[in-house]
Design an enzyme around this catalytic site. Structure first.
Site, PDB file in Angstrom:
ATOM      1  N   CYS A  38      24.820  31.349  47.060  1.00 44.37           N
ATOM      2  CA  CYS A  38      25.877  31.639  46.079  1.00 44.37           C
ATOM      3  C   CYS A  38      27.267  31.438  46.669  1.00 44.37           C
ATOM      4  CB  CYS A  38      25.721  33.061  45.566  1.00 44.37           C
ATOM      5  SG  CYS A  38      25.724  34.294  46.879  1.00 44.37           S
ATOM      6  N   GLN A  46      25.915  33.951  38.342  1.00 41.96           N
ATOM      7  CA  GLN A  46      25.502  33.091  39.457  1.00 41.96           C
ATOM      8  C   GLN A  46      24.194  32.359  39.140  1.00 41.96           C
ATOM      9  OE1 GLN A  46      27.344  32.901  42.523  1.00 41.96           O
ATOM     10  NE2 GLN A  46      26.069  31.083  42.745  1.00 41.96           N
ATOM     11  N   HIS A 106      24.436  40.017  39.565  1.00 40.28           N
ATOM     12  CA  HIS A 106      25.395  38.902  39.564  1.00 40.28           C
ATOM     13  C   HIS A 106      24.849  37.823  38.623  1.00 40.28           C
ATOM     14  CE1 HIS A 106      28.670  36.499  40.630  1.00 40.28           C
ATOM     15  NE2 HIS A 106      28.327  36.069  41.817  1.00 40.28           N
ATOM     16  N   ASP A 154      21.554  34.548  50.693  1.00 38.86           N
ATOM     17  CA  ASP A 154      22.877  35.148  50.457  1.00 38.86           C
ATOM     18  C   ASP A 154      23.219  35.926  51.727  1.00 38.86           C
ATOM     19  OD1 ASP A 154      25.180  36.240  49.366  1.00 38.86           O
ATOM     20  OD2 ASP A 154      24.159  37.614  48.006  1.00 38.86           O
ATOM     21  N   ARG A 203      34.583  42.435  37.708  1.00 33.48           N
ATOM     22  CA  ARG A 203      33.852  42.414  38.985  1.00 33.48           C
ATOM     23  C   ARG A 203      34.152  43.707  39.715  1.00 33.48           C
ATOM     24  NH1 ARG A 203      33.312  38.154  43.909  1.00 33.48           N
ATOM     25  NH2 ARG A 203      31.955  37.246  42.334  1.00 33.48           N
ATOM     26  N   ARG A 218      29.514  26.943  38.740  1.00 37.48           N
ATOM     27  CA  ARG A 218      30.018  28.252  38.287  1.00 37.48           C
ATOM     28  C   ARG A 218      31.034  28.042  37.167  1.00 37.48           C
ATOM     29  NH1 ARG A 218      30.062  32.441  41.440  1.00 37.48           N
ATOM     30  NH2 ARG A 218      30.128  33.526  39.445  1.00 37.48           N
TER      31      ARG A 218
HETATM   32  N1   CP Z   1      29.441  33.256  44.394  1.00 37.19           N
HETATM   33  C1   CP Z   1      30.525  33.990  44.066  1.00 37.19           C
HETATM   34  O1   CP Z   1      30.478  34.852  43.199  1.00 37.19           O
HETATM   35  O2   CP Z   1      31.637  33.665  44.751  1.00 37.19           O
HETATM   36  P1   CP Z   1      33.018  34.501  44.750  1.00 37.19           P
HETATM   37  O3   CP Z   1      32.709  35.820  45.402  1.00 37.19           O
HETATM   38  O4   CP Z   1      33.958  33.657  45.520  1.00 37.19           O
HETATM   39  O5   CP Z   1      33.433  34.691  43.319  1.00 37.19           O
HETATM   40  N1  NVA Z   2      25.792  39.625  47.540  1.00 40.03           N
HETATM   41  C1  NVA Z   2      27.132  39.124  47.690  1.00 40.03           C
HETATM   42  C2  NVA Z   2      27.417  38.065  46.679  1.00 40.03           C
HETATM   43  C3  NVA Z   2      28.780  37.450  46.736  1.00 40.03           C
HETATM   44  C4  NVA Z   2      29.016  36.431  45.682  1.00 40.03           C
HETATM   45  C5  NVA Z   2      28.120  40.275  47.580  1.00 40.03           C
HETATM   46  O1  NVA Z   2      27.958  41.098  46.679  1.00 40.03           O
HETATM   47  O2  NVA Z   2      29.019  40.370  48.408  1.00 40.03           O
END
Ligand code: CP
Ligand code: NVA
Length: 311
Positions: free
Chosen positions: A269, A136, A133, A228, A106, A297
């Site tokens: 999400c 998700q 992502h 989101d 990530r 998830r």
């Molecule tokens: N939705 C999601 O990816 O959550 P986190 O950022 O907590 O992993």
């Molecule tokens: N768009 C958000 C998603 C978090 C799971 C971010 O990147 O912060």
């Protein structure tokens, strides 16, 4: 379906059949878990979890998912790896590939996760980059399948920041598997033109539609409203501008009503900024499936690891 040895970087790399195979496998693993049946398909494997950005769901899903299938997960904070600073991502990839059987990443730059996959020689899974992502969306699809009994033919409307990692991934995922998708967002936050064109072609093949609009009218007929955060991790400086731009796209009770259906569900999400992109009222309502999706998830991420690395 044989996905052994493959990486999972973005949904554009998968066929519609592969996407739905992972959703179905996740549903099967979820069912088994409920019955107390644990798999052991990752026995003896070591999995690296690299996080340059914070995470609750993704980190826990990879950790618990790996453990439940017999693997051991090791958390590596991006800030402690010297990624791309004192060591090139290619070199880090080659080192990790000699020690681990699979790598989750990530971070910010999507090219990092691509480089990890290219140079490590082991399956690499994208746990979120600035651009995508993908894990998700599998959880969204599993949630839809559980709730409605099917996925293809539904209509999903995404509101707010229409060009972030979640919006991009939903756009591709829906277009691939035949879910009508509409993105309702201020023009400044529309997805890239090339991506929209790619998705229009994919949707045509799947028999569904892609709509990008700055109007809220597109929520009509929606089976699910999705949103989101208005500023993603790494975009905190844009907070004031984004709130101003996105405020008309808040998911609230009036907007849920505007779908014209009393069966419309809501999802996100997470993490959510309540009273910004969604009201507490909708978030806490019966229609809200946010915690089903959050739980999913685990099952979908487990399915990805089992499909690409499992015995
Ligand atoms: N939705 C999601 O990816 O959550 P986190 O950022 O907590 O992993
Ligand atoms: N768009 C958000 C998603 C978090 C799971 C971010 O990147 O912060």
């Amino acid at each position: 379906m044989n996905m052994k040895g493959r990486s999972f970087l973005k949904l554009l790399d998968l066929t519609p059949e592969e996407i739905m195979y992972l959703v179905d496998l996740a549903q099967e693993l979820k069912e088994k878990r409920k019955q107390g049946i644990r798999g052991n398909s990752l026995a003896g494997k070591n999995i690296a979890l690299i996080f340059e950005k914070p995470s609750t769901r993704t980190r826990c899903a990879f950790t618990v998912g790996a453990q439940e299938e017999g693997a051991m997960a090791t958390y590596l904070a991006g800030s402690e790896l010297q990624l791309g600073e004192k060591e090139s991502i290619e070199d880090t990839a080659r080192v990790l590939g000699r020690m681990f059987d699979g790598i989750e990443f990530r971070g910010f730059d999507h090219e990092y996760v691509e480089a990890l996959a290219e140079y490590s020689g082991v399956p690499v899974w994208n746990g979120l980059t600035d651009e995508w992502h993908p894990t998700q969306v599998l959880a969204t699809f599993l949630t839809l399948k559980e709730h409605f009994g099917y996925v293809k033919g539904l209509k999903l409307v995404y509101l707010g920041d229409g060009r972030n990692n979640v919006a991009n991934s939903l756009l591709v995922g829906c277009a691939k598997v035949g879910v009508d998708i509409a993105i309702s967002a201020p023009k400044k936050l529309w997805p890239k033109k090339e991506l929209v064109e790619t998705c229009e072609a994919l949707a045509k093949e799947a028999g569904s539609t892609v709509t990008i609009s700055d109007s809220l009218d597109v929520v009509e007929g929606a089976d699910i409203l999705y949103t989101d955060v208005w500023y993603s991790m790494g975009e905190e400086k844009k907070q004031v501008e984004r709130i101003k731009l996105s405020a008309p796209y808040q998911v609230n009770a009036a907007l849920m009503k505007r779908t014209g259906k009393d069966t419309t569900i809501f999802s996100h999400c997470l993490p959510a900024n309540k009273e910004k992109e969604v009201t507490t009222e909708v978030f806490e309502s019966e229609a809200s499936k946010v915690f089903d999706e959050a739980e999913n998830r685990l099952h979908t991420i487990k399915a990805i690891m089992v499909a690409t690395l499992g015995e």
